[in-house]
Scaffold this active site. Structure first.
Site, PDB file in Angstrom:
ATOM      1  CE  LYS A 127      -4.057  -1.822  -0.159  1.00 19.27           C
ATOM      2  NZ  LYS A 127      -4.483  -2.881   0.712  1.00 19.27           N
ATOM      3  CE  LYS A 209      -5.475  -9.559  -3.615  1.00 20.77           C
ATOM      4  NZ  LYS A 209      -6.504  -9.541  -2.623  1.00 20.77           N
ATOM      5  CE  LYS A 212     -14.340  -6.280  -1.995  1.00 21.44           C
ATOM      6  NZ  LYS A 212     -13.216  -6.098  -1.080  1.00 21.44           N
TER       7      LYS A 212
HETATM    8  P1  ADP Z   1      -9.966  -7.260  -2.098  1.00 21.81           P
HETATM    9  O1  ADP Z   1      -8.534  -7.712  -1.970  1.00 21.81           O
HETATM   10  O2  ADP Z   1     -10.560  -7.653  -3.391  1.00 21.81           O
HETATM   11  O3  ADP Z   1     -10.199  -5.814  -1.756  1.00 21.81           O
HETATM   12  P2  ADP Z   1     -10.807  -7.908   0.581  1.00 21.81           P
HETATM   13  O4  ADP Z   1      -9.519  -7.378   1.081  1.00 21.81           O
HETATM   14  O5  ADP Z   1     -12.062  -7.219   0.979  1.00 21.81           O
HETATM   15  O6  ADP Z   1     -10.771  -8.075  -1.008  1.00 21.81           O
HETATM   16  O7  ADP Z   1     -10.885  -9.446   0.998  1.00 21.81           O
HETATM   17  C1  ADP Z   1     -12.095 -10.142   1.225  1.00 21.81           C
HETATM   18  C2  ADP Z   1     -11.832 -11.616   1.220  1.00 21.81           C
HETATM   19  O8  ADP Z   1     -11.607 -12.069  -0.116  1.00 21.81           O
HETATM   20  C3  ADP Z   1     -10.591 -12.027   2.014  1.00 21.81           C
HETATM   21  O9  ADP Z   1     -10.882 -13.220   2.713  1.00 21.81           O
HETATM   22  C4  ADP Z   1      -9.556 -12.289   0.968  1.00 21.81           C
HETATM   23  O10 ADP Z   1      -8.615 -13.268   1.380  1.00 21.81           O
HETATM   24  C5  ADP Z   1     -10.399 -12.827  -0.186  1.00 21.81           C
HETATM   25  N1  ADP Z   1      -9.766 -12.558  -1.493  1.00 21.81           N
HETATM   26  C6  ADP Z   1      -9.594 -11.344  -2.079  1.00 21.81           C
HETATM   27  N2  ADP Z   1      -9.001 -11.493  -3.293  1.00 21.81           N
HETATM   28  C7  ADP Z   1      -8.792 -12.835  -3.461  1.00 21.81           C
HETATM   29  C8  ADP Z   1      -8.256 -13.645  -4.527  1.00 21.81           C
HETATM   30  N3  ADP Z   1      -7.834 -13.105  -5.664  1.00 21.81           N
HETATM   31  N4  ADP Z   1      -8.207 -14.985  -4.340  1.00 21.81           N
HETATM   32  C9  ADP Z   1      -8.677 -15.551  -3.201  1.00 21.81           C
HETATM   33  N5  ADP Z   1      -9.208 -14.866  -2.182  1.00 21.81           N
HETATM   34  C10 ADP Z   1      -9.285 -13.519  -2.300  1.00 21.81           C
END
Ligand code: ADP
Length: 346
Positions: A127, A209, A212
């Site tokens: 970040k 990966k 969002k």
């Molecule tokens: P993002 O990274 O998309 O903003 P969050 O931080 O809100 O998502 O994470 C929400 C959940 O989704 C967490 O449990 C995180 O481990 C899972 N997660 C987010 N991206 C992935 C991914 N590409 N593969 C597997 N799990 C994911």
């Protein structure tokens, strides 16, 4: 608690059995990674465990300080989770900012977290690299707030994707420190996936990966319409194919197979794997198949989300009920915490 009890590391109150806690930030539409890393496990656990699932709106403030969109995004995440199968009657499904005890526990835990270890967190370093203009203290202490969320319900199982492994390790460290200093209040939380391994759903561009807030074009969102899903899949990186039988797969091809394994049938996967091994694979056809299988999987969830979003009264009720259930659990834990810490003067 007596000194003897503290020395023997006996829990101050018996640990609750199999409490589950996890959360998703309302920083954008949910995507395939959220589903397979997290939400699918929520749905599988809600029948047999005491579950707390949360929309992590406070966490989103660390990177998204503009709150004007928050209300709609919180409701969208709630609708999307329910559309994916989460049942607010079975689980406590709530919004982080509605359970004020989280802030109190976060404060206490901050005294047990050290600057050096927080600065070493991979997500913090990422970040800082991405947004050097907004390195706020909340970003640094993100794993502390996350620990507060989890242990506020004395949870032991945390269904998350692989990207959260380090945060869970930190949560265990904070718990061990708290228990050692004040008496054993908390069980140690562990990342949990129903299958053997934690999942990381790769992006379509062959790197990183799905996420969002980044890589919008390489992430499949449940809000994407069918044509956009097809377009994104067709743009996934490939090459002209292997020239030697049974060649090792480049990462970006392996990623396409991995995505296929999430939504396509075994026969389809077997066919393309064997085409790959005998060098007859046509990536155009493979991506077309993957695109159609994705549409089949994602379109009903999008439709259900839209139906739920049209029912604001229901979404508000879900939030209120969830806040009440999570608040009851939080108040019980904080009573134990204050007593253990000696913050009970009368
Ligand atoms: P993002 O990274 O998309 O903003 P969050 O931080 O809100 O998502 O994470 C929400 C959940 O989704 C967490 O449990 C995180 O481990 C899972 N997660 C987010 N991206 C992935 C991914 N590409 N593969 C597997 N799990 C994911």
């Amino acid at each position: 608690m007596s000194e003897n009890q503290k020395e023997a590391n006996l829990p101050i109150a018996p640990f609750p059995k199999n409490v589950v806690m996890s959360g998703i930030r309302p920083t954008g539409m949910i995507h395939l990674g959220n589903y397979f890393g997290a939400i699918r496990n929520y749905v599988r656990m809600q029948d047999n465990f005491e579950c707390y699932f949360m929309v992590a709106d406070l966490h989103s403030l660390t990177t998204h300080p503009d709150t004007s969109l928050l209300k709609n995004q919180v409701k969208r995440v709630i609708a999307e989770n329910i559309a994916c199968g989460l049942d607010p009657e079975k689980a406590s499904f709530y919004c982080q900012s509605h359970v004020r005890e989280t802030g109190e526990l976060y404060l206490y835990l901050n005294m047990l977290a050290y600057k050096g270890e927080l600065e070493k967190t991979v997500t913090f370093k990422d970040k800082v690299r991405q947004h050097p203009e907004n390195v706020n203290a909340g970003l640094l202490t993100y794993p502390v707030l996350q620990t507060a969320d989890i242990i506020l319900h004395r949870a032991s199982h945390v269904p998350v994707g692989k990207d959260q492994e380090q945060h869970l390790e930190m949560a265990r460290n904070f718990v061990v420190r708290f228990n050692h200093r004040y008496g054993t209040v908390f069980p140690e939380p562990h990342a949990f996936n129903f299958d053997q391994e934690l999942i990381k759903v790769p992006g379509l561009d062959g790197t990183g990966k799905m996420s969002k807030s980044e890589n919008a074009y390489s992430t499949l969102y449940f809000g994407d319409d069918n044509d956009l899903i097809r377009k994104k899949v067709m743009k996934a990186k490939t090459d002209s194919g292997p020239t030697e039988p049974n060649s090792p797969m480049p990462d970006y091809i392996e990623n396409i197979f991995q995505l296929m394994s999430l939504v396509s049938s075994d026969d389809v996967i077997k066919k393309y794997k064997s085409d790959y091994d005998n060098c007859s694979i046509r990536y155009g056809d493979m991506k077309k198949q993957l695109a159609e299988d994705m549409v089949q999987f994602m379109a009903p969830i999008r439709q259900k989300t839209n139906d739920l979003l049209a029912n604001d009264e229901y979404l508000v009720k879900v939030m209120k009920d969830g806040a009440e259930k999570a608040g009851n659990s939080a108040r019980k834990t904080m009573e134990l915490v204050r007593n253990a810490m000696g913050l009970n003067y009368f």
